[in-house]
Design a protein around this motif. Sequence first.
Motif, PDB file in Angstrom:
ATOM      1  N   SER A  72       6.365  -5.834   3.012  1.00 32.46           N
ATOM      2  CA  SER A  72       5.435  -6.038   4.132  1.00 32.46           C
ATOM      3  C   SER A  72       4.497  -7.200   3.818  1.00 32.46           C
ATOM      4  CB  SER A  72       4.649  -4.753   4.401  1.00 32.46           C
ATOM      5  OG  SER A  72       5.509  -3.695   4.767  1.00 32.46           O
ATOM      6  N   LEU A  73       5.044  -8.393   3.872  1.00 32.54           N
ATOM      7  CA  LEU A  73       4.319  -9.598   3.467  1.00 32.54           C
ATOM      8  C   LEU A  73       3.592 -10.292   4.614  1.00 32.54           C
ATOM      9  CD1 LEU A  73       7.100 -11.060   1.139  1.00 32.54           C
ATOM     10  CD2 LEU A  73       5.031  -9.847   0.443  1.00 32.54           C
ATOM     11  N   TYR A  74       3.825  -9.818   5.848  1.00 29.82           N
ATOM     12  CA  TYR A  74       3.185 -10.450   7.003  1.00 29.82           C
ATOM     13  C   TYR A  74       2.700  -9.366   7.954  1.00 29.82           C
ATOM     14  CZ  TYR A  74       2.322 -13.521  10.946  1.00 29.82           C
ATOM     15  OH  TYR A  74       1.725 -14.206  11.975  1.00 29.82           O
ATOM     16  N   PRO A  75       1.455  -9.495   8.434  1.00 30.92           N
ATOM     17  CA  PRO A  75       0.474 -10.500   8.023  1.00 30.92           C
ATOM     18  C   PRO A  75      -0.016 -10.257   6.593  1.00 30.92           C
ATOM     19  CG  PRO A  75      -0.542  -8.907   9.468  1.00 30.92           C
ATOM     20  CD  PRO A  75       0.915  -8.564   9.456  1.00 30.92           C
ATOM     21  N   ALA A  76      -0.624 -11.278   5.998  1.00 29.46           N
ATOM     22  CA  ALA A  76      -1.047 -11.194   4.605  1.00 29.46           C
ATOM     23  C   ALA A  76      -2.032 -10.048   4.378  1.00 29.46           C
ATOM     24  CB  ALA A  76      -1.666 -12.520   4.166  1.00 29.46           C
ATOM     25  N   ALA A  77      -2.767  -9.700   5.421  1.00 27.41           N
ATOM     26  CA  ALA A  77      -3.752  -8.619   5.294  1.00 27.41           C
ATOM     27  C   ALA A  77      -3.107  -7.285   4.949  1.00 27.41           C
ATOM     28  CB  ALA A  77      -4.549  -8.485   6.596  1.00 27.41           C
ATOM     29  N   ALA A  78      -1.826  -7.110   5.297  1.00 32.49           N
ATOM     30  CA  ALA A  78      -1.166  -5.830   5.055  1.00 32.49           C
ATOM     31  C   ALA A  78      -1.164  -5.473   3.573  1.00 32.49           C
ATOM     32  CB  ALA A  78       0.257  -5.859   5.613  1.00 32.49           C
ATOM     33  N   LEU A  79      -0.637  -6.359   2.742  1.00 37.07           N
ATOM     34  CA  LEU A  79      -0.588  -6.085   1.310  1.00 37.07           C
ATOM     35  C   LEU A  79      -1.974  -6.065   0.691  1.00 37.07           C
ATOM     36  CD1 LEU A  79       2.494  -7.965  -0.225  1.00 37.07           C
ATOM     37  CD2 LEU A  79       2.110  -5.508  -0.069  1.00 37.07           C
ATOM     38  N   HIS A  80      -2.880  -6.808   1.291  1.00 35.48           N
ATOM     39  CA  HIS A  80      -4.243  -6.879   0.750  1.00 35.48           C
ATOM     40  C   HIS A  80      -5.045  -5.625   1.071  1.00 35.48           C
ATOM     41  CE1 HIS A  80      -8.545  -8.066   0.755  1.00 35.48           C
ATOM     42  NE2 HIS A  80      -8.199  -8.758  -0.326  1.00 35.48           N
ATOM     43  N   ASP A  81      -4.849  -5.091   2.275  1.00 37.93           N
ATOM     44  CA  ASP A  81      -5.706  -3.996   2.761  1.00 37.93           C
ATOM     45  C   ASP A  81      -5.113  -2.603   2.595  1.00 37.93           C
ATOM     46  OD1 ASP A  81      -7.385  -6.026   3.551  1.00 37.93           O
ATOM     47  OD2 ASP A  81      -6.814  -5.930   5.675  1.00 37.93           O
ATOM     48  N   LYS A  82      -3.793  -2.495   2.526  1.00 33.83           N
ATOM     49  CA  LYS A  82      -3.161  -1.176   2.572  1.00 33.83           C
ATOM     50  C   LYS A  82      -2.562  -0.778   1.216  1.00 33.83           C
ATOM     51  CE  LYS A  82      -3.858  -1.107   7.050  1.00 33.83           C
ATOM     52  NZ  LYS A  82      -4.834  -0.190   7.670  1.00 33.83           N
ATOM     53  N   PRO A  83      -2.595   0.524   0.882  1.00 31.37           N
ATOM     54  CA  PRO A  83      -1.938   1.007  -0.329  1.00 31.37           C
ATOM     55  C   PRO A  83      -0.439   0.686  -0.295  1.00 31.37           C
ATOM     56  CG  PRO A  83      -3.403   2.686   0.542  1.00 31.37           C
ATOM     57  CD  PRO A  83      -3.332   1.597   1.582  1.00 31.37           C
ATOM     58  N   ASN A  84       0.100   0.412  -1.469  1.00 30.62           N
ATOM     59  CA  ASN A  84       1.493  -0.026  -1.587  1.00 30.62           C
ATOM     60  C   ASN A  84       2.336   1.084  -2.205  1.00 30.62           C
ATOM     61  OD1 ASN A  84       3.902  -1.393  -2.380  1.00 30.62           O
ATOM     62  ND2 ASN A  84       2.806  -3.325  -2.408  1.00 30.62           N
ATOM     63  N   VAL A  85       3.450   1.427  -1.543  1.00 30.93           N
ATOM     64  CA  VAL A  85       4.314   2.505  -2.050  1.00 30.93           C
ATOM     65  C   VAL A  85       5.531   1.976  -2.790  1.00 30.93           C
ATOM     66  CG1 VAL A  85       3.556   4.107  -0.259  1.00 30.93           C
ATOM     67  CG2 VAL A  85       5.599   2.700   0.134  1.00 30.93           C
ATOM     68  N   GLY A  86       5.598   0.659  -3.016  1.00 33.15           N
ATOM     69  CA  GLY A  86       6.709   0.099  -3.790  1.00 33.15           C
ATOM     70  C   GLY A  86       7.753  -0.584  -2.944  1.00 33.15           C
ATOM     71  N   TYR A  87       8.819  -1.009  -3.595  1.00 31.34           N
ATOM     72  CA  TYR A  87       9.912  -1.711  -2.929  1.00 31.34           C
ATOM     73  C   TYR A  87      10.724  -0.741  -2.077  1.00 31.34           C
ATOM     74  CZ  TYR A  87      14.305  -4.306  -2.363  1.00 31.34           C
ATOM     75  OH  TYR A  87      15.417  -4.905  -1.848  1.00 31.34           O
ATOM     76  N   MET A  88      11.131  -1.176  -0.899  1.00 32.86           N
ATOM     77  CA  MET A  88      11.767  -0.293   0.084  1.00 32.86           C
ATOM     78  C   MET A  88      13.007   0.435  -0.416  1.00 32.86           C
ATOM     79  SD  MET A  88      13.828  -2.945   2.573  1.00 32.86           S
ATOM     80  CE  MET A  88      15.079  -1.707   2.903  1.00 32.86           C
ATOM     81  N   ARG A  89      13.719  -0.129  -1.385  1.00 27.63           N
ATOM     82  CA  ARG A  89      14.921   0.530  -1.910  1.00 27.63           C
ATOM     83  C   ARG A  89      14.634   1.333  -3.176  1.00 27.63           C
ATOM     84  NH1 ARG A  89      18.800  -1.522   1.350  1.00 27.63           N
ATOM     85  NH2 ARG A  89      18.606  -3.704   2.008  1.00 27.63           N
ATOM     86  N   GLN A  90      13.390   1.322  -3.609  1.00 25.99           N
ATOM     87  CA  GLN A  90      13.009   2.064  -4.822  1.00 25.99           C
ATOM     88  C   GLN A  90      11.713   2.824  -4.582  1.00 25.99           C
ATOM     89  OE1 GLN A  90      12.837  -1.082  -7.732  1.00 25.99           O
ATOM     90  NE2 GLN A  90      15.053  -1.223  -7.927  1.00 25.99           N
TER      91      GLN A  90
END
Length: 317
Positions: A72-90
């Motif tokens: 989820s690289l767009y918009p840039a705010a997504a990765l900056h503002d939201k918790p990350n659950v990892g790569y979609m296949r892992q």
Amino acid sequence: MTFCRTLKCLLLSSTIALAPVAHAAGITVHDARNRDIAVTDFARTVSIGGAITEIIYALGLENRLVGIDTTSLYPAAALHDKPNVGYMRQISAEGVLGLNPTLILAIQGSGPRETMDILETAKVPLVLVPDTFSEDGLIEKIRLVGHAMGVDARAACLSAAVGTNLAQLRTLRARVTKPVRVMFVMSLQNGRALVAGHKTAADEIIRLAGAANAIDEFDGYKIIGDEAIAAARPDVALSIERGKDSLSADAIFAHPGFALTPVAVNKSFITMDGLYLLGFGPRTAAAARDLSVKLYPSLAGPGAAFTSALSAANCRQ
């Protein structure tokens, strides 16, 4: 033992009703597994898949997102503002359920399978979004995400805007009289090229740009040798930007398989942002336009007339 106890707690907590912020009244979503999923609350949504996240932001629903994945690289705010659950296949089940989601939207192909099984056991509505690489598939993806989030009118607005851009792209593509042969190269592995055949995002974006896939013998991605590259005689090599793992023009031109093809002779190598080029989200028509202009410089003038209907439409309210 600790993992099992933690997962058990997460499974239990995921079934407990959360403080309601946005409830869905009788929404049923038919997803990629050919199942009907009942959605009752979309207040805490986890998005797995860059195109899904992009659609959610385009619909003005980012306040409902409690987690996204690394694509989820767009918009840039997504990765900056939201918790990350990892790569979609892992994806980690604990990582997702730890966010107490009320809805999980995952692009088709997300995994691993064990994680998806656990998420289904958790009783959180899990909607698997089809990832069909076509104009119709793109429109349907937008409509399904919008429906799952309870905003059919906004989804119709966004679909119409994307449809307008696709129509502009068809007009531009009609100007192409001799399609160039493009080979999409994902990577070079021990000197051998991993390339895209039919039924891939790369194959469809090449077609949308008015070109022809130089690989016509198989579906999906496959590693091929020097002889196969030379026999395909691509006019252009296409790849995606992946930071330090990106392919370089020098590596392609020096490769023995490409050395005697028009790619090396004409120094024809194009790289573009991966999500933009292959994500099949709201910006896909613009990405295909950009690729088309790179492939056919004579289309730069007509291509400049391409206007983004996305910016003109207000689909966020």
